[in-house]
Design an enzyme around this catalytic site. Sequence first.
Site, PDB file in Angstrom:
ATOM      1  N   TYR A   2     -13.719   4.158  -3.315  1.00  0.00           N
ATOM      2  CA  TYR A   2     -12.412   3.873  -3.897  1.00  0.00           C
ATOM      3  C   TYR A   2     -11.607   5.152  -4.067  1.00  0.00           C
ATOM      4  CZ  TYR A   2     -13.840   5.481  -8.597  1.00  0.00           C
ATOM      5  OH  TYR A   2     -14.244   6.237  -9.674  1.00  0.00           O
TER       6      TYR A   2
ATOM      7  N   LYS B  53     -16.981   9.169  -3.381  1.00  0.00           N
ATOM      8  CA  LYS B  53     -16.381   8.393  -4.484  1.00  0.00           C
ATOM      9  C   LYS B  53     -16.739   6.912  -4.320  1.00  0.00           C
ATOM     10  CE  LYS B  53     -11.985   8.206  -7.038  1.00  0.00           C
ATOM     11  NZ  LYS B  53     -12.456   8.551  -8.372  1.00  0.00           N
TER      12      LYS B  53
ATOM     13  N   GLU C 228     -19.989  17.116 -14.915  1.00  0.00           N
ATOM     14  CA  GLU C 228     -18.583  16.707 -15.060  1.00  0.00           C
ATOM     15  C   GLU C 228     -18.508  15.617 -16.113  1.00  0.00           C
ATOM     16  OE1 GLU C 228     -17.243  14.927 -11.319  1.00  0.00           O
ATOM     17  OE2 GLU C 228     -19.256  14.163 -10.976  1.00  0.00           O
TER      18      GLU C 228
ATOM     19  N   LEU D 171     -17.930  15.090  -8.181  1.00  0.00           N
ATOM     20  CA  LEU D 171     -16.841  14.613  -7.334  1.00  0.00           C
ATOM     21  C   LEU D 171     -15.841  15.763  -7.140  1.00  0.00           C
ATOM     22  CD1 LEU D 171     -15.704  12.022  -5.935  1.00  0.00           C
ATOM     23  CD2 LEU D 171     -14.104  11.931  -7.837  1.00  0.00           C
TER      24      LEU D 171
END
Length: 284
Positions: free
Chosen positions: A33, A147, A179, A204
Amino acid sequence: MSRIVYVNGDYVPEEEAKISIFDRGFLMADGVYEVTPVMDGKLLDYPGHVARLHRSLDELQIANPVGDDELLKIHRELVRRNDLDEGLVYLQVTRGAADRDFVWPQDATPSLVLFTQEKMLEDSEGPKHGIKVISQPDLRWHRRDIKTVQLLYPSFAKMQAKAAGADDAWLVEDGFVTEGTSNNAYIVTKDGTIITRNLSTDILHGITRASVLKLAAEAQLKVIERPFTIAEAQNAAEAFATAASLFVCAVIEIDGVTLGDGKPGPVARRLREIYIAEARAAAM
Ligand code: PLP
């Protein structure tokens, strides 16, 4: 009010949108996505999001469902049809429908779904006051650079944070912060150096991160890309997070320890201002 969404070639009211129960996105989280922010009815950082989409699709050998010109047209058409001034365009590509099997089909037709979400981005509450985070173990798979729609663990970790009275979780692996659940994490040392984890398969590769680091360099701010610990973050002058839905958002508390005076710090505030101005000027 019902939205108009895009599903495999058609613009339809959201209640009429349909996807097969055999779609591998539904059965196996076999999909990727992107989320692109919208301000003034225009797309922010769009080229970066499309480039990352291509990379995610290539890494998972999912066919690209539409050409780039068509994809941009769909984004713009959805913004127009939903009269979206400020918010997000969500895009999802899955491998498509096939009888359930761990072996994925080579010839599946990928599914493409897009929808808009109205959301206050510039004046949202989190960035105004800063957010509180708690640490949680990073129990995600190890291709976090792709992702994918496998968001159960990040969602679980965020619920843990909410239950603890915080806003988000910073994920920790082997003693170092990777993260946030849906954002990249940064600290600012007392001498003003920005520290954020280096790119690898551990995190990411945020599109907002790339833009913010470029702007930080242009503003002569010192940036070091390396891992940091929760203890180092708790002793930092400032901390912040970046994401398409947050832009730059100050972090004011980490595991119950308040940073500075508990208000968004000057580096986070400045980067947020610069980012919004630049992204807006380049919006398409
Ligand atoms: N890290 C994770 C795990 C994310 O899910 C996201 C965004 O959803 C980000 C970082 C920030 O990426 P971007 O700036 O491209 O939104």
